[in-house]
Design a protein around this motif. Structure first.
Motif, short mmCIF file in Angstrom:
data_model
loop_
_atom_site.label_atom_id
_atom_site.label_comp_id
_atom_site.label_asym_id
_atom_site.label_seq_id
_atom_site.Cartn_x
_atom_site.Cartn_y
_atom_site.Cartn_z
N LEU A 42 1.21 -1.37 0.19
CA LEU A 42 0.46 0.18 -0.10
C LEU A 42 0.94 1.10 -0.18
O LEU A 42 1.82 0.87 0.50
CB LEU A 42 -0.49 -0.10 1.28
CG LEU A 42 -1.77 1.31 1.55
CD1 LEU A 42 -2.76 1.82 0.30
CD2 LEU A 42 -2.66 1.41 2.51
N GLU A 43 0.98 1.95 -1.40
CA GLU A 43 1.52 3.57 -1.20
C GLU A 43 1.39 3.88 -0.91
O GLU A 43 2.41 5.33 0.41
CB GLU A 43 2.16 3.34 -2.64
CG GLU A 43 2.85 2.38 -3.33
CD GLU A 43 4.12 2.25 -2.91
OE1 GLU A 43 4.88 3.21 -2.10
OE2 GLU A 43 4.61 1.54 -3.27
N ALA A 44 -0.04 4.48 -0.41
CA ALA A 44 -0.54 5.89 0.35
C ALA A 44 -1.72 5.46 1.35
O ALA A 44 -3.20 4.69 0.49
CB ALA A 44 -0.40 6.84 -0.23
N VAL A 63 -1.66 2.03 -4.24
CA VAL A 63 -1.17 0.43 -4.12
C VAL A 63 -0.25 -0.03 -5.56
O VAL A 63 0.03 0.15 -6.65
CB VAL A 63 -2.16 -0.95 -3.92
CG1 VAL A 63 -3.14 -0.26 -3.03
CG2 VAL A 63 -2.06 -0.88 -5.62
N SER A 64 1.02 -1.72 -5.11
CA SER A 64 2.17 -1.38 -5.72
C SER A 64 2.09 -3.19 -5.71
O SER A 64 2.09 -3.32 -4.77
CB SER A 64 3.24 -1.17 -5.79
OG SER A 64 3.97 -0.93 -4.91
N GLY A 65 3.15 -3.92 -6.74
CA GLY A 65 2.84 -4.95 -6.44
C GLY A 65 3.51 -6.06 -7.35
O GLY A 65 3.65 -6.19 -8.59
N ASN A 66 4.41 -7.40 -7.04
CA ASN A 66 5.14 -7.43 -8.20
C ASN A 66 4.26 -9.65 -7.82
O ASN A 66 4.84 -9.90 -6.87
CB ASN A 66 6.16 -7.51 -8.83
CG ASN A 66 6.94 -8.59 -9.88
OD1 ASN A 66 6.14 -8.50 -10.86
ND2 ASN A 66 7.90 -8.91 -9.67
N PRO A 67 3.40 -10.30 -9.05
CA PRO A 67 3.03 -9.50 -9.85
C PRO A 67 1.81 -8.68 -9.66
O PRO A 67 1.15 -8.23 -8.75
CB PRO A 67 1.86 -10.70 -10.53
CG PRO A 67 2.32 -10.92 -8.88
CD PRO A 67 3.40 -11.44 -8.18
N TYR A 94 -0.32 3.53 -10.71
CA TYR A 94 -0.20 3.56 -9.31
C TYR A 94 -1.18 2.47 -8.51
O TYR A 94 -1.27 2.87 -7.02
CB TYR A 94 -0.46 5.50 -8.49
CG TYR A 94 -1.35 5.84 -9.22
CD1 TYR A 94 -2.76 5.37 -8.33
CD2 TYR A 94 -1.08 6.85 -10.21
CE1 TYR A 94 -4.05 6.67 -8.99
CE2 TYR A 94 -2.60 7.16 -10.39
CZ TYR A 94 -3.64 7.04 -10.13
OH TYR A 94 -4.75 7.88 -9.78
N GLY A 95 -1.95 2.13 -9.76
CA GLY A 95 -3.37 0.76 -8.60
C GLY A 95 -4.41 1.18 -9.53
O GLY A 95 -4.73 0.48 -10.39
N SER A 96 -4.94 1.94 -8.67
CA SER A 96 -6.98 2.04 -9.19
C SER A 96 -7.25 3.44 -9.60
O SER A 96 -7.34 4.21 -8.27
CB SER A 96 -7.81 0.86 -8.58
OG SER A 96 -9.05 0.24 -9.86
N ARG A 97 -8.66 3.68 -9.55
CA ARG A 97 -9.59 5.75 -9.25
C ARG A 97 -10.60 4.78 -9.66
O ARG A 97 -11.15 4.27 -11.13
CB ARG A 97 -8.76 5.90 -10.36
CG ARG A 97 -9.24 7.58 -10.17
CD ARG A 97 -9.36 8.60 -11.27
NE ARG A 97 -10.17 7.82 -12.64
CZ ARG A 97 -10.20 7.98 -13.69
NH1 ARG A 97 -9.68 8.65 -14.02
NH2 ARG A 97 -11.45 7.24 -14.29
N LEU A 98 -11.37 4.92 -8.47
CA LEU A 98 -12.42 5.22 -8.89
C LEU A 98 -13.07 6.61 -8.80
O LEU A 98 -12.89 7.59 -8.03
CB LEU A 98 -13.65 4.65 -7.27
CG LEU A 98 -14.75 4.64 -6.46
CD1 LEU A 98 -15.70 4.04 -8.15
CD2 LEU A 98 -15.77 4.19 -5.85
N ALA A 115 -6.40 -5.26 -2.69
CA ALA A 115 -5.51 -5.25 -3.44
C ALA A 115 -4.82 -6.04 -3.65
O ALA A 115 -4.23 -6.48 -1.65
CB ALA A 115 -4.44 -3.86 -4.30
N THR A 116 -5.18 -7.58 -4.22
CA THR A 116 -4.47 -8.68 -4.16
C THR A 116 -3.55 -9.40 -5.35
O THR A 116 -3.53 -9.00 -5.89
CB THR A 116 -5.85 -9.71 -4.06
OG1 THR A 116 -6.73 -9.72 -2.66
CG2 THR A 116 -5.50 -11.35 -3.44
N ASN A 117 -2.59 -10.23 -4.73
CA ASN A 117 -1.56 -11.06 -5.41
C ASN A 117 -1.28 -11.89 -4.86
O ASN A 117 -2.08 -12.09 -3.87
CB ASN A 117 -0.60 -10.13 -6.29
CG ASN A 117 0.12 -9.74 -5.75
OD1 ASN A 117 0.68 -10.58 -4.45
ND2 ASN A 117 1.57 -8.82 -5.22
#
Length: 144
Positions: A42-44, A63-67, A94-98, A115-117
């Protein structure tokens, strides 16, 4: 040294399936090392928003992640349902926007992104509060 290389070479030529298996094994090892470390972060945290009827609100899931993680949006613990030209969400770098357009007081609520990986799940929650501001009438300048 030469005899080991020659023996390995003869083995690979004699058993093509073995050569294929070795090539696939080597490729999978290279693929794993090239993909880097696996993570989810979680970036912020999500911001709370207070706005008025008819406006547009944007909530960001950083959010960020690999994958790369898959992101789900919830409002008051229920999945957010997209409505053409009014409620939409999309993936971003950077993730998602609603985005919710033409806000109504019924849009007020707790919004959560999950957010899930393969490394797990992270989530953040923000509050959207839509206040009722009566708009002034054009002639009198007073609320209707």
């Amino acid at each position: 040294m030469y005899t080991m290389q020659a023996a390995a070479s003869q083995l690979l030529w004699r058993y093509p399936a073995c050569a294929l298996w070795m090539a696939l094994l080597l490729q999978s090892v290279l693929d794993l090392s090239a993909s880097g470390p696996f993570f989810i972060r979680l970036e912020a945290p999500m911001n709370n928003i207070t706005t008025s009827l008819g406006h547009t609100a944007e909530l960001f899931c950083r959010v960020s992640g690999n994958p790369p993680p898959a992101v789900r949006w919830l409002k008051n613990d229920a999945p957010v349902v997209q409505e053409p030209r009014r409620i939409s969400y999309r993936s971003t770098p950077y993730g998602s926007r609603l985005r919710i357009r033409n806000l109504d007081t019924t849009d007020t609520g707790y919004f959560q992104c999950m957010a899930t990986n393969t490394q797990g799940t992270v989530s953040t929650t923000g509050v959207l509060f839509v206040k009722f501001d009566p708009l002034p009438t054009p002639l009198t300048g007073r609320p209707t």
